[in-house]
Design a protein around this motif. Structure first.
Motif, PDB file in Angstrom:
ATOM      1  N   GLU A   8       0.829  -1.201   0.000  1.00 20.94           N
ATOM      2  CA  GLU A   8       0.000   0.000   0.000  1.00 20.94           C
ATOM      3  C   GLU A   8       0.869   1.260   0.000  1.00 20.94           C
ATOM      4  N   GLN A   9       1.949   1.222   0.775  1.00 16.78           N
ATOM      5  CA  GLN A   9       2.872   2.359   0.796  1.00 16.78           C
ATOM      6  C   GLN A   9       3.530   2.562  -0.571  1.00 16.78           C
ATOM      7  N   ALA A  10       3.881   1.467  -1.229  1.00 18.96           N
ATOM      8  CA  ALA A  10       4.484   1.558  -2.558  1.00 18.96           C
ATOM      9  C   ALA A  10       3.501   2.146  -3.563  1.00 18.96           C
ATOM     10  N   ARG A  11       2.238   1.785  -3.444  1.00 23.44           N
ATOM     11  CA  ARG A  11       1.226   2.330  -4.356  1.00 23.44           C
ATOM     12  C   ARG A  11       1.077   3.842  -4.152  1.00 23.44           C
ATOM     13  N   LEU A  12       1.097   4.261  -2.885  1.00 29.19           N
ATOM     14  CA  LEU A  12       0.973   5.686  -2.590  1.00 29.19           C
ATOM     15  C   LEU A  12       2.150   6.471  -3.154  1.00 29.19           C
ATOM     16  N   ALA A  13       3.309   5.785  -3.270  1.00 24.53           N
ATOM     17  CA  ALA A  13       4.501   6.429  -3.825  1.00 24.53           C
ATOM     18  C   ALA A  13       4.631   6.184  -5.324  1.00 24.53           C
ATOM     19  N   SER A  14       3.544   5.683  -5.935  1.00 23.36           N
ATOM     20  CA  SER A  14       3.494   5.424  -7.385  1.00 23.36           C
ATOM     21  C   SER A  14       4.499   4.375  -7.839  1.00 23.36           C
ATOM     22  N   ARG A  15       4.870   3.445  -6.937  1.00 26.52           N
ATOM     23  CA  ARG A  15       5.742   2.341  -7.320  1.00 26.52           C
ATOM     24  C   ARG A  15       4.864   1.102  -7.544  1.00 26.52           C
ATOM     25  N   GLU A  16       4.124   1.119  -8.650  1.00 28.91           N
ATOM     26  CA  GLU A  16       3.134   0.080  -8.913  1.00 28.91           C
ATOM     27  C   GLU A  16       3.761  -1.303  -9.088  1.00 28.91           C
ATOM     28  N   GLY A  17       4.922  -1.382  -9.748  1.00 30.00           N
ATOM     29  CA  GLY A  17       5.580  -2.670  -9.943  1.00 30.00           C
ATOM     30  C   GLY A  17       5.956  -3.311  -8.627  1.00 30.00           C
ATOM     31  N   GLU A  18       6.525  -2.535  -7.735  1.00 28.38           N
ATOM     32  CA  GLU A  18       6.899  -3.054  -6.416  1.00 28.38           C
ATOM     33  C   GLU A  18       5.658  -3.485  -5.635  1.00 28.38           C
ATOM     34  N   ALA A  19       4.604  -2.686  -5.707  1.00 25.15           N
ATOM     35  CA  ALA A  19       3.367  -3.011  -4.993  1.00 25.15           C
ATOM     36  C   ALA A  19       2.778  -4.336  -5.477  1.00 25.15           C
ATOM     37  N   LYS A  20       2.828  -4.537  -6.778  1.00 28.61           N
ATOM     38  CA  LYS A  20       2.280  -5.769  -7.342  1.00 28.61           C
ATOM     39  C   LYS A  20       3.046  -6.992  -6.857  1.00 28.61           C
ATOM     40  N   ILE A  21       4.376  -6.885  -6.794  1.00 28.50           N
ATOM     41  CA  ILE A  21       5.211  -7.993  -6.321  1.00 28.50           C
ATOM     42  C   ILE A  21       4.903  -8.295  -4.856  1.00 28.50           C
ATOM     43  N   LEU A  22       4.808  -7.264  -4.041  1.00 28.19           N
ATOM     44  CA  LEU A  22       4.526  -7.443  -2.615  1.00 28.19           C
ATOM     45  C   LEU A  22       3.149  -8.070  -2.404  1.00 28.19           C
ATOM     46  N   ASP A  23       2.165  -7.604  -3.157  1.00 29.75           N
ATOM     47  CA  ASP A  23       0.818  -8.181  -3.054  1.00 29.75           C
ATOM     48  C   ASP A  23       0.816  -9.659  -3.451  1.00 29.75           C
ATOM     49  N   THR A  24       1.569 -10.001  -4.486  1.00 26.15           N
ATOM     50  CA  THR A  24       1.637 -11.388  -4.951  1.00 26.15           C
ATOM     51  C   THR A  24       2.234 -12.298  -3.888  1.00 26.15           C
ATOM     52  N   VAL A  25       3.324 -11.861  -3.274  1.00 26.73           N
ATOM     53  CA  VAL A  25       3.965 -12.674  -2.230  1.00 26.73           C
ATOM     54  C   VAL A  25       3.041 -12.814  -1.022  1.00 26.73           C
ATOM     55  N   ALA A  26       2.377 -11.733  -0.633  1.00 24.93           N
ATOM     56  CA  ALA A  26       1.439 -11.790   0.494  1.00 24.93           C
ATOM     57  C   ALA A  26       0.312 -12.772   0.205  1.00 24.93           C
ATOM     58  N   SER A  27      -0.215 -12.728  -1.018  1.00 25.01           N
ATOM     59  CA  SER A  27      -1.294 -13.643  -1.400  1.00 25.01           C
ATOM     60  C   SER A  27      -0.817 -15.098  -1.385  1.00 25.01           C
ATOM     61  N   GLN A  28       0.389 -15.335  -1.847  1.00 23.88           N
ATOM     62  CA  GLN A  28       0.939 -16.697  -1.836  1.00 23.88           C
ATOM     63  C   GLN A  28       1.075 -17.230  -0.411  1.00 23.88           C
ATOM     64  N   LEU A  29       1.505 -16.385   0.507  1.00 24.32           N
ATOM     65  CA  LEU A  29       1.624 -16.803   1.907  1.00 24.32           C
ATOM     66  C   LEU A  29       0.254 -17.148   2.490  1.00 24.32           C
ATOM     67  N   LEU A  30      -0.740 -16.309   2.216  1.00 23.91           N
ATOM     68  CA  LEU A  30      -2.078 -16.536   2.764  1.00 23.91           C
ATOM     69  C   LEU A  30      -2.739 -17.759   2.145  1.00 23.91           C
ATOM     70  N   ASN A  31      -2.424 -18.044   0.884  1.00 28.89           N
ATOM     71  CA  ASN A  31      -3.031 -19.200   0.222  1.00 28.89           C
ATOM     72  C   ASN A  31      -2.547 -20.534   0.787  1.00 28.89           C
ATOM     73  N   THR A  32      -1.491 -20.505   1.601  1.00 33.76           N
ATOM     74  CA  THR A  32      -1.045 -21.755   2.242  1.00 33.76           C
ATOM     75  C   THR A  32      -2.035 -22.251   3.288  1.00 33.76           C
ATOM     76  N   ILE A  33      -3.083 -21.465   3.580  1.00 29.46           N
ATOM     77  CA  ILE A  33      -4.088 -21.905   4.558  1.00 29.46           C
ATOM     78  C   ILE A  33      -4.690 -23.244   4.168  1.00 29.46           C
ATOM     79  N   HIS A  34      -4.801 -23.501   2.870  1.00 29.17           N
ATOM     80  CA  HIS A  34      -5.353 -24.782   2.416  1.00 29.17           C
ATOM     81  C   HIS A  34      -4.545 -25.939   2.996  1.00 29.17           C
ATOM     82  N   GLY A  35      -3.227 -25.857   2.906  1.00 34.09           N
ATOM     83  CA  GLY A  35      -2.381 -26.917   3.434  1.00 34.09           C
ATOM     84  C   GLY A  35      -2.434 -27.024   4.947  1.00 34.09           C
ATOM     85  N   PHE A  36      -2.509 -25.886   5.626  1.00 31.18           N
ATOM     86  CA  PHE A  36      -2.538 -25.911   7.093  1.00 31.18           C
ATOM     87  C   PHE A  36      -3.847 -26.504   7.634  1.00 31.18           C
TER      88      PHE A  36
END
Length: 296
Positions: A26-54
């Motif tokens: 969110e901070q990266a988006r506010l600073a107009s660093r859209e590429g960085e924000a997208k990468i961070l969001d992707t990694v966060a989503s991947q971590l949360l999606n491990t709930i299936h395995g847990f």
């Protein structure tokens, strides 16, 4: 993959890390660093999606699956579509696995996951059934109604899993509410198919009167919409499995469903139509109707 692990690892390590990454995105988006924000969001989503395995044979379910965590899962399902499949599939697998495990004994114990036993499965299943199942149903039904048809399958699978934990009286109450809602969406094919999808899940576990739903399904097979026809035949098939005498008690319905609709059946609905036909005891049908039915 993750399997037979501790939910506490997800809650105390992965979840906080994902939240930190989302904040940085969110901070990266506010600073107009859209590429960085997208990468961070992707990694966060991947971590949360491990709930299936847990949720596959968790070793600390009794301690870690509490009201706050259940509310968090429901909030993610509703507000974060990219996590919906992982949570729905995780919950469904958990419920079905615990139900299957609780019935295993003797030599079957050789196949238990590490540190797991059927007594633990029984306690896990009982806790979810008594404390959490009814809380997930409104959320799941709302998601099923608003989801696109092609994205609804895993939500409906989770609905069925949760419904298997709920008393038949509760299922009957939901079915009655659904039936009352159907006339209001009769002109909306998407909403009608969504409600019929939910009805096909509810009918398996309800102990209420199915005559009204059967009448709706009979109307459904006479429509020109293949999606509605398909779901209507599926509902009639489930009704026939659970109450074989209900459908056969009305020869007018048999004639209308199988004889009158033989030509108008949409190709996409034929599989469900033939499945229903294969469940019918032909010998018990009125001879005049049977003569028309067999060639159909």
């Amino acid at each position: 993959g993750i399997f037979n692990d501790r939910l506490s690892v997800f809650k105390t390590r992965l979840l906080p890390t994902a939240q930190q990454l989302s904040n940085k995105a969110e901070q990266a988006r506010l600073a107009s660093r859209e590429g960085e924000a997208k990468i961070l969001d992707t990694v966060a989503s991947q971590l949360l999606n491990t709930i299936h395995g847990f949720l596959k044979y968790p070793t600390d379910f009794q301690l870690e699956f509490d009201d706050g965590f259940a509310a968090q899962l429901a909030a993610w399902m509703t507000g974060t579509p990219q996590l919906r499949a992982a949570i729905c599939n995780g919950l469904a697998d958990f419920i079905f696995n615990m139900a299957d495990f609780s019935m295993l004994a003797g030599d079957d114990a050789l196949y238990f996951p590490r540190g797991f036993a059927n007594e633990q499965a029984e306690m896990n299943h009982a806790l979810f059934r008594e404390r959490f199942a009814s809380k997930f149903l409104p959320c799941l039904f709302n998601i099923a109604i608003t989801s696109e048809c092609e994205e609804r399958s895993f939500v409906l699978r989770c609905c069925e899993a949760v419904l298997s934990c709920v008393d038949g009286v509760v299922c009957a109450d939901y079915l009655n509410k659904l039936m009352a809602r159907l006339p209001a969406v009769s002109g909306n094919a998407d909403q009608t198919t969504a409600l019929l999808d939910i009805a096909s899940s509810l009918v398996k576990y309800t102990n209420g009167d199915l005559a009204g739903l059967m009448a709706v399904a009979v109307e459904g097979v006479t429509t020109t919409d293949g999606h509605i026809q398909k779901r209507a035949y599926r509902i009639l098939s489930i009704v026939q499995q659970h109450n074989p005498h209900l459908l056969l008690s009305d020869h007018g319905i048999i004639s209308r469903v199988f004889v009158d609709c033989a030509v108008s059946c949409d190709p996409s609905a034929r599989k469900q139509r033939f499945k229903l036909l294969s469940q019918i005891d032909i010998a018990s049908i009125n001879p005049e109707v049977r003569e028309q039915l067999v060639p159909a």
